[in-house]
Design an enzyme around this catalytic site. Structure first.
Site, PDB file in Angstrom:
ATOM      1  N   GLY A  39       2.949   0.336 -12.486  1.00  0.00           N
ATOM      2  CA  GLY A  39       3.780  -0.851 -12.648  1.00  0.00           C
ATOM      3  C   GLY A  39       3.540  -1.588 -13.938  1.00  0.00           C
ATOM      4  N   PRO A  51      -9.495  -9.364 -16.621  1.00  0.00           N
ATOM      5  CG  PRO A  51     -11.293  -9.705 -18.065  1.00  0.00           C
ATOM      6  CD  PRO A  51      -9.833 -10.015 -17.904  1.00  0.00           C
ATOM      7  N   GLY A  94      -4.624   0.165  -9.632  1.00  0.00           N
ATOM      8  CA  GLY A  94      -4.454  -0.233  -8.237  1.00  0.00           C
ATOM      9  C   GLY A  94      -4.944   0.780  -7.232  1.00  0.00           C
ATOM     10  CD  GLU A  95      -1.696   4.369  -6.243  1.00  0.00           C
ATOM     11  OE1 GLU A  95      -1.196   4.922  -5.260  1.00  0.00           O
ATOM     12  OE2 GLU A  95      -1.235   4.480  -7.400  1.00  0.00           O
ATOM     13  N   GLY A 116       0.957  -8.636  -4.733  1.00  0.00           N
ATOM     14  CA  GLY A 116      -0.352  -9.236  -4.571  1.00  0.00           C
ATOM     15  C   GLY A 116      -1.336  -8.807  -5.631  1.00  0.00           C
ATOM     16  CE  LYS A 131      -6.157   6.275 -19.705  1.00  0.00           C
ATOM     17  NZ  LYS A 131      -7.256   7.276 -19.572  1.00  0.00           N
ATOM     18  N   GLY A 132      -3.120   2.259 -15.133  1.00  0.00           N
ATOM     19  CA  GLY A 132      -3.052   1.636 -13.817  1.00  0.00           C
ATOM     20  C   GLY A 132      -4.407   1.640 -13.137  1.00  0.00           C
ATOM     21  CG  PHE A 139      -1.770  -1.240   1.326  1.00  0.00           C
ATOM     22  CD1 PHE A 139      -2.826  -1.493   0.465  1.00  0.00           C
ATOM     23  CD2 PHE A 139      -1.480  -2.177   2.292  1.00  0.00           C
ATOM     24  CE1 PHE A 139      -3.582  -2.655   0.579  1.00  0.00           C
ATOM     25  CE2 PHE A 139      -2.227  -3.339   2.413  1.00  0.00           C
ATOM     26  CZ  PHE A 139      -3.277  -3.579   1.550  1.00  0.00           C
TER      27      PHE A 139
END
Length: 753
Positions: free
Chosen positions: A540, A626, A698-699, A498, A695-696, A272
């Site tokens: 990433g 997905p 994760g956030e 993860g 595009k990312g 995180f």
């Protein structure tokens, strides 16, 4: 939580997921690889819901985390934190600690080896008698067993000369100043036009202050490392989001060449952001290993993490919005006040959402910082955007009420084709489509806009919305692709925290090679591999995947030159994307967007709030997997829910530390708190960012969710909470006041003729 998508259109797979990092994709040990068997035969695996390649290793315990690697003759370390907030060490007594059976050494500033300066003062452990904050490490016990090390650490006696400290954060702190830059290298202040004039001339004016408390990352796997010296060579297994920065720092600290150091981050149990840069545990483990001549394992106790691995600092936001009668914003001002430590300057870039979210001819976004005697803040999932969007999106909700407009409609009226701050066109921007799609799916148009009108017995029911946005970035990376008799091997120093990165990178490689997925082997997670950026900033997969794609395409070219068959020794190609990334950074503003909708229930008597359902609709480029994408977006929304209703730390000004230092005192959302969550994404492919069009992700799931929940609480109760989290004690006075007002109105109604 777990669930599986089936890839039958945008977002149609059922069930939440279990990811928590950045990127579209998760891993196995460097040098071993794992072959994916989820898709066989011809055709592209990219875009398919491929199962994580390392899934079996994780559920069977075969996956090795930082302190699980078997090494012979291993010793264990336990750190000793300072018990004052500022001052100096006057004496250290280690006699009792050294007398504990099995103790090998106790390191302090008096006998620890001298370290080089890596440019990060938080890594210069045991180098000085000065104490900059409570919890800073002042000693390290090393023993044959973890139990002996812990006992020895408790036996170390440290005497201090305490000094007056300052750990009280307020927006009017006399030490507030304007830093030159904030996190991400962004300018601290940006001013366009004349905000004061435009605000004063606005038909509708709104101003309010919002506050986000300190927040902590608390990954499931604590910060941990195993270090061993073999002659001049150092090998470190580290729980880190990037092995390369750790290697660079250790080389400077221990005065050796980078080539003599290997840092391995094979499997990482979450980060995180807190593992996005080198941390003291890796330095201490390497130091103890050198001093004892033994391999050393060190896993930081959870109750020490709040002081040494970074946190999201408290931020106070002052937002002013000026609009015309149609709700079109003419003036936008977002001022942020926060703090850092005396060791390092870190400024959360929380005013930056106002620079790109909405059209605003006159804008002022600023950051002010005070240096306190507290632990150094650092990155936490969606730094800047997460707290900043809570303030901005709460203010947009309040502006909509002031304008008499639907909150979705207000946002649509302030759409922009260009990024207001830079004037650059967006490479793609589908925020309006996310809002419209979300409103349709959520049943938003049936909503009664009046607060407190929908009830179920004692429960007040409300709905809220918030928009979200996050930078879509890429950084240079390098990768190696190899063709041999056994298939293909791709090597890159990516880190899987993860997120499913191994799996997605294998899919990218198979797609670029035109090969079945089970013919591709991926090696990641070691500083000995071709260099790549850390797993962070939702960049990433976009960065690593580009390098993998390029290496694989060039390998195909070389294979064609060899007649389509590799030589007996195999054929390898190395590629990096430095030139391509540099050429694509100036033409467009690149961001992902989304919209979150929330429904809550609030007990009118107790103030207990529960979220009933969440919907997130996102435009984040091409979705490469997905299954793992849904996992990431769901995890982000759960974290945003947790931020909105539960998570907070208290910075005690008298002691200079955080009162909530473990998961018993720092509550986070659990399965019982997670409602029906639906994740959707729109068909979007941004080829201007990278060859995959991705595009990312994760956030962005976390960004906006807390605001949507808080806005829903206001709609349910009529009580506006501007300081997170939304706790019962913040609601009860307002609920009681509204109940008294209703009783008065009722009494007046009975006495009227």
């Amino acid at each position: 939580m777990s669930g599986e998508g089936h890839g039958d259109g945008p977002g149609n797979g059922p069930g939440p997921g279990n990811g928590n990092g950045d990127g579209n994709g998760d891993g196995d040990a460097p040098g071993t690889g794992t072959r994916g068997g989820a898709r066989r035969g011809h055709g592209s695996a990219l875009g398919e819901p491929v199962v994580r390649l390392e899934g079996r290793e994780k559920v069977t315990g075969a996956a090795r985390y930082a302190t699980e690697h078997p090494v012979e003759g291993c010793a264990y370390a336990w750190p000793v934190p300072a018990t004052i907030a500022r001052g100096g060490i006057t004496a250290v007594d280690t006699a009792a600690a050294l007398a504990v059976p099995g103790v090998l050494a106790v390191l302090t500033h008096e006998n620890a080896p001298r370290l080089g300066d890596p440019g990060d003062a938080t890594l210069l452990v045991l180098q000085s008698p000065r104490v900059a904050h409570r919890g800073q490490y002042v000693a390290l016990a090393v023993a044959e067993t973890p139990e002996a090390a812990r006992e020895a650490a408790a036996a170390v006696r440290v005497e201090y000369a305490p000094e007056r400290h300052d750990a009280r954060f307020t927006a009017d702190h006399p030490g507030m100043y304007a830093p030159e830059r904030v996190n991400g290298g962004l300018p601290a202040d940006r001013v366009r036009g004349d905000v004061g004039m435009a605000f004063a001339a606005s038909e509708i004016r709104f101003a309010a202050a919002y506050r986000v408390p300190p927040l902590h990352n608390h990954p499931l796997e604590p910060h941990a490392a195993t270090a061993l010296w073999i002659g001049p060579r150092l090998r470190v297994y580290d729980s880190s989001q990037g092995a390369a920065p750790v290697r660079r720092a250790l080389a400077v600290l221990f005065g050796t060449d980078e080539e003599l150091i290997t840092v391995v981050s094979e499997h990482v149990g979450g980060g995180f952001g807190s593992k996005g840069s080198p941390r003291p545990h890796a330095v201490l483990a390497a130091m103890a290993a050198r001093e004892t001549g033994r391999p050393v394992k060190l896993a930081l106790p959870r109750n020490q993490l709040a002081a040494v691995v970074g946190h999201r600092p408290a931020t106070e936001h002052r937002v002013r919005l000026g609009a015309d009668g149609m709700g079109r914003i003419s003036a936008l001002s977002h001022e942020v006040f926060t703090y850092s430590s005396t060791l390092e300057e870190f400024t959360e870039q929380a005013a930056t959402p106002g620079r790109f979210m909405y059209a605003s001819p006159h804008s002022r976004t600023t950051h002010r910082l005070a240096r306190l005697d507290v632990p150094t803040p650092s990155w936490m999932r969606a730094p800047g955007e997460c707290p900043g969007m809570f303030a901005l999106e709460s203010a947009m909700d309040e502006l909509a009420i002031a304008c008499g407009l639907d909150p979705v409609e207000l946002r649509l009226r302030n759409e922009t084709a260009k990024e207001p701050d830079s004037g650059l066109p967006f490479s793609s921007r589908m925020l309006a489509e996310c809002l419209r799609e979300g409103a349709d799916r959520f049943g938003w148009r049936d909503r009664d806009p009046r607060p407190g009108t929908r009830t179920e017995g004692r429960l007040l029911i409300g709905t809220g919305v918030a928009a979200s946005g996050h930078p879509a970035s890429v950084s240079p990376a390098a990768a190696e692709a190899h063709a041999g008799a056994g298939g293909y091997r791709v090597r890159i120093n990516a880190t899987d925290i993860g997120t499913g990165a191994r799996t997605v990178l294998a899919q990218i490689a198979a797609d670029a090679l035109g090969a079945p997925l089970d013919r591709v082997r991926i090696e990641i997670g070691s500083s000995d591999l071709p260099q790549a950026p850390v797993a962070g900033g939702s960049s990433g997969t976009a960065s690593w995947g580009w390098a993998v794609h390029k290496a694989c395409r060039e390998l195909l070219y070389e294979l064609a030159r060899h007649g389509g068959t590799p030589p007996e020794t195999g054929l390898s190609v190395y590629a990096d994307t430095a030139e391509e990334v540099a050429a694509r950074t100036r033409e467009y503003a690149r961001r992902a967007f989304g919209a979150q909708f929330a429904e809550v229930q609030v007990d009118r008597d107790t103030g207990e709030t529960r979220v009933r359902r969440l919907l997130g609709v996102f435009a984040a480029g091409r979705i490469l997997n997905p299954r793992t994408a849904r996992s990431q977006l769901t995890g982000g929304m759960v974290m945003g829910l947790s931020m909105g209703l539960m998570e907070h730390s208290t910075l005690d000004p008298d002691f200079g530390d955080f009162a909530e230092r473990d998961l018993a005192m720092y509550p986070v959302a659990t399965c019982a708190d997670v409602p029906d969550i639906e994740v959707r994404w729109l068909a979007e492919e941004d080829s201007r960012l990278n060859p995959m069009g991705s595009k990312g992700i994760g956030e962005i799931g976390a960004v906006g969710t807390a605001a949507a929940v808080a806005n829903a609480v206001h709609h349910a109760t009529g009580v506006r909470v501007r300081a997170l989290p939304v706790l019962p004690e913040k609601l009860l006075p307002g609920l009681a006041a509204r109940r008294r007002d209703a009783e008065v109105r009722g009494a007046e109604g009975t006495t009227r003729p």
